[in-house]
Design an enzyme around this catalytic site. Structure first.
Site: not given
Ligand code: M6R
Length: 637
Positions: A25, A50, A98, A124-125, A507, A511, A514, A530, A632
């Site tokens: 959050c 966040r 969140w 937060n937490g 990657e 992208k 997500e 395979h 994030k």
């Molecule tokens: O803040 P971090 O780099 O530790 O985050 C790791 C992942 O949560 C982050 O890279 C996530 O996979 C991204 N949303 C991908 O775009």
């Protein structure tokens, strides 16, 4: 076309015990002469990345707390404040949520009240013993109005205040009862010009102003007003007033804090004419990479890494490296393996952080653990660090967030200088993490004598040439944008690569998944036969990352893989070196890349894939910066 988009509007950090899945959050606190409502709403706007399923604000005016909170995005709270204005104030707190305990409803939104509305608190937490505390409070007659764990803390605070404690002492008594991860920020209607906060395993920074002070989860929240900050340590309580900041430990002892200057400004935390932060961050990559490379060679021509607080003698005895990270950062780690093993001949393992300690990894004093995290707050990665250090391994973290928990708990840190990354989908985070991994590999090669100085300088020069080449790719996106427009009804899209192209494929697929919610998978091109090749059907779009032509064997093998899928009806979108006729011959769509050494190709090959995902999601009408079900960073396991 992209130029138009760049300039016409298409265009910133806790852990609990295992078993809980949650996100994070955003928290803001303010005290000073400005209009607290405006300061808090502006701060929440920049914290919305966040968490964005509900938001709320509480202000103190005339010895009374006024509170407004709404489910949904911050815009709903703003609308509520317009229709139901809140009295002017100079002291308050805000929260963007969140959901973890309790769904995203108005009632569950923060702040929560205690002492019959005398105190308000945001959190937060996760408070892990909330059920026990709730039962205890209920038995004493406390009536709960939400399903949150947070409300327990609000009532505990209220009762402590009612017993006659001051706000700081009341907060101290609350944290003594809590288990788990928490940042708590609170106001008391009878304690003017004061906001009090506490942190354990969850981020909190203090913004130091002139006659005003700020609290937030992230410096982006107050960057508009001050670039001076104080990083709070673990288990600390802070009391801010307009002219004072007092930090103590949970036990009441005086605390040591670390003030620092934030080296970016408001413009970095705003969209600057782009439609999305993600798009802006994609186009910031040439500069972010250049900034991350800045000042790494000293006057003797040697590679230097600031904050490398591990003795050279210790680095020379390392016999194994384990890279640990999550998501995009994990993909950067996969690429790091190729580079570090190639340059240093030290065996490198790469682990998904959430899997790391559960596999009982073999770790000795001679093991170097390298963690990668943009936010520096990812719980899985942080727990991996704690596990590695318990086993006496040295830990180097690669991080983009100054003073975050992960670098604080590591032996050494390599900061990436990407500036704030706000879009949930990581872009400049990834490419700058790659730069840091390359620098680490070359530094190890330097101190261990695996490479001559001129070889290292020549590779650093190759890296220094990357930003210009990134610009070339980002200036030539017409084909990618057209491709995106034609992809909206695709049920599935595959990504293939080999060697360092394989993590790029992973990657690229991440992208797309997500932010566009399209089914996408990345595969090692050689692994296709395979099993996954059975997925290939007529018209299936497949992106293929082809290694530079110098890598004869791999290059030719990937070209063969392209032919295999094409023969089965796939539509191939080929990313290869400019002028690669062999690859071009089997491409339905060809995306040329500038010539770079193989190990550095991911820095360029990922760019069209980022833009493609951003454009598909935009055209589908999705919120690119705040995709569903994601925040994030993930600050509890
Ligand atoms: O803040 P971090 O780099 O530790 O985050 C790791 C992942 O949560 C982050 O890279 C996530 O996979 C991204 N949303 C991908 O775009």
């Amino acid at each position: 076309m992209i130029e138009t988009r760049r300039h016409q509007g298409f265009g910133p950090t806790g852990v609990s015990s295992p078993g809980k899945v949650a996100f994070m959050c955003g928290i803001v606190g303010y005290v000073g002469p400005r209009d607290a409502r405006s300061v808090i709403l502006a701060g929440l706007k920049r914290m919305e990345y966040r968490g964005y399923d509900s938001a709320g604000i509480a202000l103190v005016a005339d010895g009374h707390i006024d509170i407004r909170k709404k489910s949904g995005k911050l815009a709903n709270l703003v609308a509520e404040l317009e229709s139901n204005p809140i009295p002017a104030s100079h002291q308050g707190i805000g929260h963007t949520r969140w959901a973890t305990h309790g769904g995203p409803t108005d009632d569950n939104a923060h702040p929560h009240l205690g002492a019959a509305g005398r105190v308000a608190l945001v959190h937060n937490g996760i408070i892990e013993n909330f059920a026990t505390l709730k039962a205890e409070l209920s038995a004493q007659g406390v009536v709960f109005t939400s399903q949150t764990d947070t409300e327990v803390a609000a009532h505990l605070l209220g009762r402590a205040i009612e017993s006659g404690l001051g706000l700081v002492e009341a907060m101290r008594s609350v944290v003594a009862r809590l288990e788990g991860a928490f940042t708590l920020v609170a106001i008391d209607s009878q304690t003017p010009d004061t906001v009090v906060a506490a942190r354990r395993n969850s981020p909190l920074v203090v913004g130091v102003g002139q006659g005003e002070n700020f609290l937030a989860s992230d410096v982006a929240s107050f960057i508009e007003y001050t670039q001076e900050a104080i990083e709070l340590g673990q288990d600390q309580i802070v009391e801010i007033k307009p002219d004072s900041i007092e930090v103590t430990g949970f036990d009441g002892s005086p605390a040591t804090t670390r003030p620092y200057h934030i080296d970016w400004d408001l413009s970095a935390a705003e969209k600057g004419g782009y439609d999305w932060f993600m798009r802006k961050e994609i186009f910031e990559q040439p500069k972010a990479v250049a900034d991350t490379l800045l000042g790494r060679i000293n006057t003797d021509g040697e590679l230097v890494l600031d904050e490398m607080n591990i003795e050279v003698s210790e680095l020379r005895t390392i016999d194994k490296i384990i890279v640990v990270a999550c998501g995009t950062a994990y993909h950067a780690g996969l690429i790091a393996k190729y580079a570090i093993e190639h340059w240093t001949r030290i065996p490198v393992e790469v682990d998904i952080a959430s899997e790391f300690r559960y596999r009982d990894p073999v770790i000795h004093r001679s093991t170097l653990v390298v963690t990668i995290s943009q936010s520096g707050e990812t719980a899985d990665t942080l727990q991996a660090i704690r596990h590695a250090r318990e086993q006496h391994a040295k830990v180097i973290s690669i991080c983009n967030t100054n003073g975050a928990t992960i670098p604080r708990e590591s032996d050494a840190v390599i900061y990436t200088h990407a500036g704030p990354e706000i879009g949930v989908a990581s872009t400049k985070g990834f490419t700058t993490q790659l730069i840091a991994c390359y620098l680490l590999g070359l530094y190890l090669a330097q101190v261990r004598g695996n490479k001559f100085g001129d070889e290292i300088r020549s590779l650093v020069e190759e890296l220094e040439a990357i930003p210009e080449k990134m610009d070339q790719v980002l200036d030539d996106l017409e084909t990618v944008l057209t491709l995106a427009g034609n992809s909206l009804s695709e049920p599935s899209i595959l990504f293939l690569g080999r060697h360092v192209g394989y993590p790029v494929a992973l990657e690229g697929a991440l992208k797309l998944k997500e932010i566009s919610y399209l089914h996408a998978e990345g595969f090692a091109a050689g692994e296709l036969k395979h099993g996954p090749i059975a997925l290939v059907d007529k018209g299936l779009p497949i992106f293929v990352v082809v290694p530079p032509q110098g890598r004869d064997q791999i290059h030719d093998k990937v070209v063969s893989n392209i032919q295999e899928v094409r023969a089965r009806g796939a539509r191939t979108i080929v990313l290869a070196e400019r002028g690669d006729e062999e690859a071009m011959a089997f491409a339905d769509v060809f995306l040329p890349l500038p010539v770079v050494p193989t190990l550095f190709q991911p820095l360029l090959a990922i760019l069209p894939l980022q833009v493609y995902a951003c454009e598909v999601a935009t055209l589908k009408g999705y919120d690119v910066d705040q995709p569903r079900n994601l925040a994030k960073s993930v600050t509890v396991e």
